[in-house]
Design an enzyme around this catalytic site. Sequence first.
Site, short mmCIF file in Angstrom:
data_model
loop_
_atom_site.label_atom_id
_atom_site.label_comp_id
_atom_site.label_asym_id
_atom_site.label_seq_id
_atom_site.Cartn_x
_atom_site.Cartn_y
_atom_site.Cartn_z
N HIS A 104 -3.91 68.20 2.82
CA HIS A 104 -3.45 68.07 4.21
C HIS A 104 -3.23 66.58 4.49
O HIS A 104 -3.93 65.73 3.93
CB HIS A 104 -4.52 68.48 5.21
CG HIS A 104 -4.95 69.90 5.18
ND1 HIS A 104 -5.87 70.38 4.29
CD2 HIS A 104 -4.63 70.95 5.97
CE1 HIS A 104 -6.09 71.67 4.52
NE2 HIS A 104 -5.35 72.04 5.53
N ASP A 107 -6.44 64.83 5.15
CA ASP A 107 -7.35 64.70 4.00
C ASP A 107 -7.07 63.39 3.28
O ASP A 107 -7.98 62.73 2.78
CB ASP A 107 -7.09 65.79 2.96
CG ASP A 107 -7.22 67.18 3.50
OD1 ASP A 107 -7.96 67.38 4.47
OD2 ASP A 107 -6.56 68.09 2.94
N GLU A 235 -0.21 81.34 5.65
CA GLU A 235 -1.42 81.82 4.98
C GLU A 235 -2.16 82.78 5.90
O GLU A 235 -2.73 82.36 6.91
CB GLU A 235 -2.31 80.62 4.63
CG GLU A 235 -3.58 81.04 3.92
CD GLU A 235 -4.38 79.85 3.39
OE1 GLU A 235 -3.80 78.77 3.20
OE2 GLU A 235 -5.59 80.02 3.19
N GLU A 271 -5.23 84.29 0.30
CA GLU A 271 -6.57 83.84 -0.08
C GLU A 271 -7.52 85.02 -0.16
O GLU A 271 -7.56 85.85 0.75
CB GLU A 271 -7.07 82.81 0.96
CG GLU A 271 -8.47 82.33 0.65
CD GLU A 271 -9.00 81.27 1.61
OE1 GLU A 271 -8.24 80.40 2.05
OE2 GLU A 271 -10.20 81.35 1.93
N HIS A 274 -9.89 85.34 2.91
CA HIS A 274 -9.20 85.79 4.12
C HIS A 274 -8.88 87.28 4.02
O HIS A 274 -8.92 87.99 5.03
CB HIS A 274 -7.93 84.98 4.33
CG HIS A 274 -8.17 83.51 4.51
ND1 HIS A 274 -7.17 82.60 4.67
CD2 HIS A 274 -9.33 82.81 4.57
CE1 HIS A 274 -7.69 81.38 4.79
NE2 HIS A 274 -9.01 81.49 4.73
CO LIG Z 1 -6.95 79.00 2.24
CO LIG Z 2 -10.94 80.36 3.43
#
Ligand SMILES: [Co+2]
Ligand SMILES: [Co+2]
Lengths: 440, 440, 440, 440
Positions: A104, A107, A235, A271, A274
């Site tokens: 990111h 980051d 995502e 993911e 998730h």
């Molecule tokens: Co993720």
């Molecule tokens: Co996660």
Amino acid sequence: MNAPAKFFDASAPVAFGGKDAGNTPAFRWYDKDRLVHGRRLEDHLRFAVCYWHSFCWPGGDPFGGETFLRPWHQGADAMAQARAKADVAFELFRLLDVPFFTFHDVDAAPEGTSLSESVANLNAIADLFEAKMASAKVRLLWGTANLFTHRRYMAGAATNPDPEIFTYAAGQVRAALEVTHRLGGQNYVLWGGREGYETLLNTDLKRELDQLGRFISLVVEHKHKIGFKGPILIEPKPKEPTKHQYDFDVATCYGFLERYDLLNDVKLNIEQNHAILAGHSFHHEVALAEALGIFGSLDVNRGDDLLGWDTDQFAMNVPELALVFHEILNRGGFTSGGLNFDAKIRRQSIDPDDLIHAHVGSMDACARAFLAAADMLDAGALTAPLAQRYEGWAAPEGRAILGGQRSLAELADRALSPGFDPRPRSGRQEYLESLVNRYV
Amino acid sequence: MNAPAKFFDASAPVAFGGKDAGNTPAFRWYDKDRLVHGRRLEDHLRFAVCYWHSFCWPGGDPFGGETFLRPWHQGADAMAQARAKADVAFELFRLLDVPFFTFHDVDAAPEGTSLSESVANLNAIADLFEAKMASAKVRLLWGTANLFTHRRYMAGAATNPDPEIFTYAAGQVRAALEVTHRLGGQNYVLWGGREGYETLLNTDLKRELDQLGRFISLVVEHKHKIGFKGPILIEPKPKEPTKHQYDFDVATCYGFLERYDLLNDVKLNIEQNHAILAGHSFHHEVALAEALGIFGSLDVNRGDDLLGWDTDQFAMNVPELALVFHEILNRGGFTSGGLNFDAKIRRQSIDPDDLIHAHVGSMDACARAFLAAADMLDAGALTAPLAQRYEGWAAPEGRAILGGQRSLAELADRALSPGFDPRPRSGRQEYLESLVNRYV
Amino acid sequence: MNAPAKFFDASAPVAFGGKDAGNTPAFRWYDKDRLVHGRRLEDHLRFAVCYWHSFCWPGGDPFGGETFLRPWHQGADAMAQARAKADVAFELFRLLDVPFFTFHDVDAAPEGTSLSESVANLNAIADLFEAKMASAKVRLLWGTANLFTHRRYMAGAATNPDPEIFTYAAGQVRAALEVTHRLGGQNYVLWGGREGYETLLNTDLKRELDQLGRFISLVVEHKHKIGFKGPILIEPKPKEPTKHQYDFDVATCYGFLERYDLLNDVKLNIEQNHAILAGHSFHHEVALAEALGIFGSLDVNRGDDLLGWDTDQFAMNVPELALVFHEILNRGGFTSGGLNFDAKIRRQSIDPDDLIHAHVGSMDACARAFLAAADMLDAGALTAPLAQRYEGWAAPEGRAILGGQRSLAELADRALSPGFDPRPRSGRQEYLESLVNRYV
Amino acid sequence: MNAPAKFFDASAPVAFGGKDAGNTPAFRWYDKDRLVHGRRLEDHLRFAVCYWHSFCWPGGDPFGGETFLRPWHQGADAMAQARAKADVAFELFRLLDVPFFTFHDVDAAPEGTSLSESVANLNAIADLFEAKMASAKVRLLWGTANLFTHRRYMAGAATNPDPEIFTYAAGQVRAALEVTHRLGGQNYVLWGGREGYETLLNTDLKRELDQLGRFISLVVEHKHKIGFKGPILIEPKPKEPTKHQYDFDVATCYGFLERYDLLNDVKLNIEQNHAILAGHSFHHEVALAEALGIFGSLDVNRGDDLLGWDTDQFAMNVPELALVFHEILNRGGFTSGGLNFDAKIRRQSIDPDDLIHAHVGSMDACARAFLAAADMLDAGALTAPLAQRYEGWAAPEGRAILGGQRSLAELADRALSPGFDPRPRSGRQEYLESLVNRYV
Ligand SMILES: [Co+2]
Ligand SMILES: [Co+2]
Ligand SMILES: [Co+2]
Ligand SMILES: [Co+2]
Ligand SMILES: [Co+2]
Ligand SMILES: [Co+2]
Ligand SMILES: [Co+2]
Ligand SMILES: [Co+2]
């Protein structure tokens, strides 16, 4: 500050040692040059180390503070910290011999007191990345902008009730997308961590969905304008930090992309953690994305089935991963996507080498699972029984029904014909489960 | 067999008695003729008693058998049982003074040894219903076909691996749709209880979705052909009996209807218990369906938030219902839909009067919640703060962004301008929650 | 730094205004002097404001940083911050007119660079508290030590693999217990947030349970030594931050207290959100603690049934609270315990007045629920049917069975006697649910 | 009716074929005579086939009816059906070469119109079992009485509000216990499927717990009276069919057994699916039972982590099973307990051979996991790091603390000493996880 040389014990990259490798970190399954279906394992798996969990997270949780005490988090000069962090990061990429990384904007580089300053910081670190990448193997799988940590985004970025904050987010994304482009990123990710709501009492659902559709459309237009070739990835996540996140799961994202005419340009980054928070298996989410033509990439990690939050643990579950890779390999494998370790070592794993153990252990689990998937495909272990089970739909009457050549009345009349009494056949679930167990 | 006269103690319909009504069954809140927003309460709420839970279910669960021992479940003649059941059902409709009922084909009439015989049975009972309805107030909210109980459907109806079973289902649906049409049904429901999978190991997800899309398209075409005016309703449920059901939730159904071009003809029948099994509040599912323009009707019941299966309890939660009705009334209220009691008394509620208590209690809870919702709307308790919160989007710049008149670069440039630093505002959640508490 | 005068808009305490109070903060239900069962409402409910959520938490979550920007979190002098925080806290106590507050050692005073310094800081702030309490109404419901935030406790305090850390925790608890005693605290709480495990792979379960038993025994002994009269309270929570916490739920705590012979000195502090995380209703946990004789106090808050973490929202659910208070009042009400608001405003609630609205709204919800509970008890609404349902156990044969005067063989012989065929009776659940709805 | 000869295709028992066994049913890992830690694998694993799922369940679920159409479920003569069922059952025991089976009274023999008749039926089938066992290898792992299916038990057996029903249950249990004794059963199981509640509104929690304590005490007394040597096993389950079951989990059962002084005679039968329904891993429940000294036996099966009900699938998850067996083998392995397949083939698994595939696949998964556990123990893979982690507690100061030789004040004083600042050590979770992956 010269962190990397001192941070990890090891100096040589982790190598393949086979199943009988000793206790030194070594790959037991991940033999990167092994050919599978005509491609090197490294080129199949496309591992990426992520910046945020491995280099930015201090080890805190909602009930506890920092545990890691990373040397690059000390000191007053934020840009110096960012450079020290980059040194350690690229050292880890080298030690793990991974082909990719991800980050990111925040980051990599500290936020400034204005967006201009933040963008300048980001570009300065991007210069550093570029220089490091010139002499390193590692490439950029994807970049992204963090639109959820700062308090301005507490009520969302694109879906904020205030269009000024939408505007600020646009500024941040342009910069992150352009840096991603400059660094040769193969995808660009939008994770809508705050694009959702805390309570419906103060939320205009319809309006916020339109805002989100508009925002992503703007990003897609800009991507084309600057010639960025990779897909935009969204995502799915159902909740946390919000009570409800609009990108709930694969099926929800599909409907959203349909509604805002984004199916051509946007794919999904799926993911494991998730998936289970949404009540789905990882296998399901990947299989559904493949079925709907929106599969993009994986955040490979693992949640705890008995906990209700995103634990983002390192993936170690070979049987689960094997079915996911079976799905992906059966459709031809990754294109622009890869396996991003959106995974964090536990906050008690405070030794530098825990970072090595975690990545090596998970890379091995993935490699082993991938090899099992390839074997299953080669043997037709699952694909052959599947074709047999649906053979009626491949026969003329099945094709005619699915092709729209039968009306309800025609079918109903046929069902009323004397002796029409179709019989069910065994689903053979236990047989198939034990069959898979032979491979994993 | 002359069950009805003897089954319930009461012979006079339950009447409105106000908050101080004594202990005899009476409505304390449901004053059917009370005018709210220009419409009688009865015409707003459109209550329907369902056949399956109230008259067909014997009280069994996965670990226990029949508890109710209904007289109409005794005896060898299935058609005589069906007629006796209809007598009791219409007696309950009369006692509750409800405007609607609902049924599956197999609830009303027994399956025969062939589809022809089943259809003949259904039509015979439909004759009986028609006769009874001629002298009763009750009308048909919707009819449906049961495509999940018989073993032929164990692997799905429309999504069965065998096209012959798809064909059989077509025969059943045509008959049920035509009976619904004949009885003046205002909607037709398709609940895909087995349209899903038990294991991905034996499932071709993409193919099954196409099958389901085709099946519903066939029903829509037939509906138009016979002149049935009501919408087709599908009912989201995430799982149970299957591990995964394709109509997972509202958002998933939206994507599915988009994909198979069914948005014009199909709406949703939303159930509280299915909402929470999918990880959503009932409020969320209704609000989202309204936002996406696919709201149809409600299966009003209540699950247990701490149990993972469909308990289908009678709705008694006034605060929850008030927010749901706030959403619906704010969009104009029900059109063809209504409040169907897809709710069953607990298997320990073995007295006939338990059926009365359950319906009366839940009708009262709904009425009380509805009145609270109307009061909140009249006062703008939630709607006024909502408009204020999003006022920026109603201003010129907000409209320009949403209207597609700004590019990412234009917004980003603006965000980079000196001093641009939008500040967040309080979400006021606790204030709004306590405000709602004043009404419910 | 002179925060309080400027922090809240209001200067006069919130007063009772009745149901028709205007929009200014006012109690609509909480009429503190109203007599119920011979006791003032204030003395029944014993509200306590907690320090950590309301004054220490900056508004962060796992994906976002500070949102509140409290003035007392600014500046370099930690003790000055602590004093400024105390000023605001006591101002809120005054504005809400609450009889109690609660705190952890580290909420009140900053940790030093050694335990000695931390203890000195704590005692200095305790001096300040003592001074403030001399002229204020507010008293201390309970104090506690935070044994979970600092990294030294990352693997537990009492259950740490390292006895040195156990020792450090002992030092912290002695200080907190003695300060609680000095301030007239009515209970002392031990919440074992890190007394559990992240993975069984590195955990010796049996040993850790013994460590925890020993630790609590030490605290009990010390309590007696210093003459502290109130009970030690432990607080069940199943998980979060750990994967598994040893004080999982009420039943688990009971077994633990039995095992380590602590039933005489230790009671439970039960929290709604922890109850639901353990798969229980709040009502269940309270009823079970009452049944087992270990009920102590309540952390009154509310979780989100659809989220898997501790949201600690302000309690607003009147029907749920009414059943809890029915249970407590039916056993005589609180003794040393009370209603502690272990609840935090949402991180988007960034206005100072959100703190007022949240507490007032929840105090009203509790008061309304309490009054409903008292009415139900007065009418015997639930208690009378309950006695009737179990009347057989009050009859001679029932008493003989329960009193151990029947053997299995005697009972079996009776069951074999001709005509012995007991019939079930209706559980009347829907009737009872709608009955409760008349009161709440 | 001569079902067995015709029911399964196979006539020879399934044999060990090793990893390269062809597609005919064969054990790939379960080499029953292989010695592990001085004991044959068969004697370690002690597999038992259960009667109810494999021979009694017709394939129904809450939304669907019978799918299996077993020949022994046809016909009007219930005792003839029971005998035909026994023929098939013993044929399966022979084909699988399992050492044990398990049953409920009503699985084996039909209920009569009175308890006397039911007991007579049970004894007649017990005669048949005895005869069959005389010439078969199979023995009885445990027997039990079904106190949850019949409507008389709808509100519980021991915890019923009516003592007459408690009495009836006593009659049923005496008969089942005595038949278990006569057949050489090694344990007797009490599963309290209805010992719980549907709603607290009609439940006297304290009284019902006392009733349950009394009931189990009666059984224990009777066991001693008749000289039955095996333990009584209770089986934790948190819910389903009830909303709350008193035997919620291992920790709850421990407290209950303590409270009613039953720890000497009662142990636990732990089921994977029940563990996860309670929010625990299977590993946790077994480890806790071992730690508390109440481990008895296993119902080895597998739930679906994403479903909220008891799916009772065949255990196929090798990594999960390996950790469970590691725990058990580390404490010496099974004594009277074993691995009972409380597992049912999916309702779509309608071929007779699906019963074979399911058992063989799961026996293999267990054997493979057990061998991995033995290897881990031999290598000290987990046990050695564990001892190292807690070494401080084995040192003098640790032993003194745990042995009660230190007061809180002494410890606190030590913590206050200058320079006392214990440092945390890495938990090494990822390293341990990847270490386990080398074995499974
Ligand atoms: Co993720
Ligand atoms: Co996660
Ligand atoms: Co429904
Ligand atoms: Co339902
Ligand atoms: Co708490
Ligand atoms: Co909490
Ligand atoms: Co079991
Ligand atoms: Co089970």
